[in-house]
Design a protein around this motif. Structure first.
Motif, short mmCIF file in Angstrom:
data_model
loop_
_atom_site.label_atom_id
_atom_site.label_comp_id
_atom_site.label_asym_id
_atom_site.label_seq_id
_atom_site.Cartn_x
_atom_site.Cartn_y
_atom_site.Cartn_z
N SER A 4 40.77 -42.99 -24.88
CA SER A 4 39.50 -42.38 -24.47
C SER A 4 38.90 -43.05 -23.23
O SER A 4 38.60 -42.37 -22.24
CB SER A 4 38.50 -42.40 -25.64
N SER B 241 38.70 -41.32 -19.53
CA SER B 241 37.31 -41.15 -19.10
C SER B 241 37.07 -41.89 -17.79
O SER B 241 36.45 -41.35 -16.86
CB SER B 241 36.36 -41.68 -20.17
N MET C 21 38.16 -36.42 -17.73
CA MET C 21 36.97 -36.81 -18.48
C MET C 21 36.90 -36.07 -19.81
O MET C 21 36.55 -36.66 -20.85
CB MET C 21 35.71 -36.54 -17.64
N ASN C 22 37.22 -34.80 -19.81
CA ASN C 22 37.24 -34.02 -21.05
C ASN C 22 38.29 -34.55 -22.02
O ASN C 22 38.06 -34.59 -23.24
CB ASN C 22 37.51 -32.55 -20.75
N GLY D 119 39.31 -37.63 -22.15
CA GLY D 119 38.77 -38.87 -22.69
C GLY D 119 37.79 -38.62 -23.81
O GLY D 119 37.80 -39.32 -24.84
N THR D 120 36.95 -37.62 -23.65
CA THR D 120 35.99 -37.27 -24.71
C THR D 120 36.72 -36.76 -25.94
O THR D 120 36.34 -37.07 -27.08
CB THR D 120 35.02 -36.19 -24.19
N SER E 278 38.04 -39.49 -28.20
CA SER E 278 37.03 -40.22 -28.96
C SER E 278 36.46 -39.39 -30.11
O SER E 278 35.69 -39.90 -30.92
CB SER E 278 35.87 -40.65 -28.04
N PHE F 257 28.84 -38.41 -17.11
CA PHE F 257 28.89 -37.77 -18.42
C PHE F 257 27.54 -37.22 -18.86
O PHE F 257 27.45 -36.22 -19.56
CB PHE F 257 29.39 -38.77 -19.47
N VAL G 27 31.28 -42.24 -24.29
CA VAL G 27 32.43 -43.13 -24.47
C VAL G 27 31.90 -44.38 -25.17
O VAL G 27 30.89 -44.94 -24.75
CB VAL G 27 33.08 -43.53 -23.12
#
Length: 540
Positions: free
Chosen positions: A127, A131, A143-144, A146-147, A150, A218, A329
Motif C-alpha cells: 500500500s 501510494s 494511488m488507487n 495503494g488504497t 490497504s 489523497f 495510507v
C-alpha cells in the motif's frame, strides 16, 4: 530424567537434521524481533498511548529486563536441545498437559499470525509502495492501487496468495529456506541503512512540507494535514501529560515486549541448531540479536521524534490507535520515512525491507510451528501423519505445513465473511506471553523437577551463592510475565483483553487441554503409556 533410551516415541529419530549455524540463528532471531514491520506499531502505539513516558527509555528498560530471560531460555535449550523447544521444556519439567495446552494453542494462533503477515505485506508494504510512487509520479492509478491494498479485499487476497507461495517455497526443506533467508535479510539491512540516512539528513521543516504535499494528493480538503493530525488528537481528548510515571513505563515496556521477546521463537528449532547444546554460544546469539533489535528501534524512535516533532508523533499515535482519523495510507514508518526522502528510489529501497521481513514472518510461522507439531506427534499426542517427515521433500514435515496453511486460509476467509470474528483473536499476544511465562517457571524449578538432567548438564555449574542461575533467571522471567499479563488484562489502552478476545483465548486453551487427555486415554486403550515419554528427552 535421561536422554531417550526407551519409551513409546513414534520414531527413534525426529527426522530433522542440524542445518542452522550461529549466523543463521542470529539472522533468524533478528527477523523474529520484527525490527521493521512489528516495530512500526511501537513507533505509533507507545507514544500515542503513554505520551508522558519517553519511548526510547521504555524500550531500553524492556531490553534490560529481557536479558536474564534469554539466559534462562539459553540454559534450558542447551540442556534439552530438541525440536519443540518450549513444549519440550514444559512437558518434561511442568506437566505435559500444560505444555500441550500452551503450545498447541500457539500453533492454532499461528493461523492468525499468518493473517497478520498478509496484513503487513499489503497494508505496510504494498500500500505505501504504490501510494508513494503514485504521489511522486502523479499516477492516480498507482494511488488507487495503494488504497486498494490497504482495504479489506486487498489484504484478504494478499494473505491467501502469500500463504500459498510461502508454504510451497518451504516445502523443499529448511536448507532451502536458509538460502532464501540471506536474500530476505539483505533487504532488511538495505532498508535500515536507507531509513537511518534519510532520518539523519531530513529537517523538520522538510518533513512537514513533504507530509502535507503527500497527504494533499489523497485528501485535497486538508491543506495542512500535519496540523490537522495534531488538532484532531486534542479535539478527541488527547493529553500529552498522561501515561507517565511507573505505570506509563510499564505500558511502554508491555508494547516493546511484542518485539524484543520474540528471539525465543527460535527455540522450536533446537533440533536443527548446530550449537544448541552449547550454552555460551546460544546465549551470545540470543543477546546479540536483542542488542541489535534494541539499537535499531531506539535510534529510529529517537530520530522520528526529532524529525517529525514530538507533539506530532504523540498525536499521530493517538489518532492511529483510537481511529479518530481515517488515514488514506496508514501512518507507519513505511510511509513516513519515504515521504521524508521525497523520491521513488527512497520509496523502493525503504519498503524493500518491510516486504522481505513480512515475507519472512510467514516463513517464521511455518518454521517454528511445524517443529512444535513434529515434537508433539513424536510424543504421540498428535496423529502420526502430522509429524511425518517427507523424504521426497528433503526432510520437510509436509503434513504439518498443510495443517498451518489450510487453517490460515480458512481463517482468512472466515474473517472476511463473519463480522467481528477478528475480535476473538485479539488476545493472541497475551496467550504468547502466558506460554513464555510458563517456560520461565519451568526454568525456575528445573534443578528440582528434573534433577538428573540438570545435574548432568554443564549449566549446573552456574550459581549465585547456592542458588542455580537458571532458577534466578527463570523466576525473574516468570515474575515479569505475571506483571505483564496482569497489565494486559487491566489496561484498556493495550486493546488485548477484550471480552471476545479473552473468550477466544480461553476456548482454544480448553480445547487443547481436553485434546491432551483424550489423546492420552486413546493411547492407554491401545496399551501405550505415553507418560514414559515425558520422563526423558526425545530422540534427535
Amino acid at each position: 530424567m535421561t536422554v531417550a533410551t526407551k519409551g513409546v516415541f513414534r520414531r527413534t529419530a525426529s527426522g530433522l537434521t542440524r542445518e542452522i549455524s550461529a549466523v543463521h540463528h542470529w539472522i533468524y532471531n533478528v527477523f523474529t524481533l520484527l525490527v521493521l514491520t512489528g516495530a512500526a506499531f511501537f513507533y505509533v502505539w507507545a507514544p500515542g498511548q503513554f505520551p508522558a513516558t519517553n519511548p526510547v527509555v521504555g524500550l531500553i528498560v524492556a531490553a534490560i529486563i529481557i536479558v536474564p530471560i534469554y539466559v534462562a531460555y539459553s540454559m534450558l535449550g542447551s540442556s534439552m536441545p530438541r525440536s519443540g523447544g518450549d513444549y519440550i521444556f514444559q512437558s518434561r519439567i511442568l506437566h505435559p498437559s500444560i505444555a500441550f495446552m500452551a503450545l498447541f494453542a500457539q500453533c492454532i494462533w499461528l493461523w492468525y499470525w499468518l493473517e497478520l503477515s498478509g496484513f503487513w505485506i499489503a497494508a505496510m508494504g504494498l500500500s505505501p509502495l504504490f501510494s508513494a510512487l503514485g504521489a511522486f509520479t502523479g499516477s492516480q492509478a498507482l494511488m488507487n492501487l495503494g488504497t486498494w491494498f490497504s482495504g479489506g479485499t486487498g489484504i484478504l487476497i494478499t494473505t491467501l496468495v502469500t500463504n500459498i507461495i510461502i508454504a510451497v517455497a518451504f516445502l523443499p526443506g529448511l536448507r532451502t529456506y536458509l538460502k532464501i533467508q540471506w536474500y530476505l535479510f539483505a533487504g532488511v539491512v538495505i532498508s535500515i541503512i536507507v531509513m537511518t540516512v534519510v532520518l539523519l539528513t531530513t529537517s523538520h521543516e522538510t518533513f512537514v512540507a513533504n507530509f502535507n504535499q503527500f497527504m494533499a494528493a489523497f485528501d485535497p480538503s486538508q491543506t495542512n494535514y500535519y496540523q490537522y493530525v495534531i488538532d484532531t488528537a486534542y479535539a478527541n481528548g488527547f493529553d500529552p501529560t498522561a501515561g507517565g510515571g511507573l505505570y506509563g513505563l510499564i505500558g511502554v515496556i508491555a508494547i516493546a515486549w511484542f518485539n524484543l521477546i520474540w528471539a525465543v521463537w527460535s527455540m522450536p528449532n533446537l533440533g536443527e541448531i548446530k550449537h544448541a547444546s552449547n550454552f555460551g554460544v546460544m546465549n551470545r546469539v540470543m543477546q546479540a540479536s536483542l542488542a541489535f533489535g534494541t539499537l535499531v528501534m531506539a535510534v529510529t524512535m529517537g530520530l522520528l521524534i526529532r524529525v517529525c516533532g514530538k507533539e506530532f508523533t504523540l498525536a499521530l499515535g493517538f489518532n492511529w490507535f483510537n481511529g479518530t482519523i481515517e488515514f488514506p495510507v496508514q501512518p507507519y514508518t513505511s510511509i513516513l520515512i519515504p515521504i521524508m526522502g521525497g523520491g521513488a528510489i527512497v520509496v523502493v529501497l525503504t519498503l524493500l525491507g518491510f516486504l522481505t521481513q513480512a515475507i519472512q514472518q510467514s516463513f517464521n510461522c511455518f518454521v517454528g510451528g511445524t517443529r512444535l507439531l513434529v515434537a508433539m506427534s513424536l510424543d504421540r499426542v498428535l496423529p502420526e501423519s502430522w509429524g511425518r517427515i517427507s523424504r521426497r521433500f528433503r526432510g520437510s514435515p509436509v503434513n504439518a505445513i498443510l495443517f498451518l496453511l489450510i487453517g490460515a486460509e480458512v481463517l482468512a476467509i472466515l474473517l472476511w465473511f463473519v463480522p467481528n470474528l477478528e475480535n476473538y483473536a485479539l488476545s493472541t499476544s497475551l496467550a504468547a506471553t502466558i506460554y513464555q511465562s510458563l517456560t520461565c517457571l519451568a526454568a525456575a524449578i528445573f534443578p528440582w523437577r528434573a534433577r538428573e538432567l540438570y545435574q548432568a548438564s554443564p549449566i549446573s555449574k552456574y550459581k549465585v551463592g547456592n542458588i542455580p542461575l537458571v532458577t534466578l533467571c527463570g523466576a525473574w522471567g516468570f515474575l515479569v510475565g505475571v506483571v505483564l499479563i496482569a497489565f494486559y488484562l487491566l489496561e484498556p489502552n493495550l486493546g488485548l483483553a477484550s471480552t471476545a478476545g479473552l473468550w477466544g483465548m480461553i476456548a482454544v486453551f480448553v480445547f487443547c487441554f481436553i485434546w491432551f487427555w483424550v489423546a492420552r486415554a486413546l493411547n492407554k486403550s491401545k496399551g501405550i503409556d505415553i507418560d514414559l515419554n515425558f520422563q526423558q528427552i526425545p530422540p534427535e
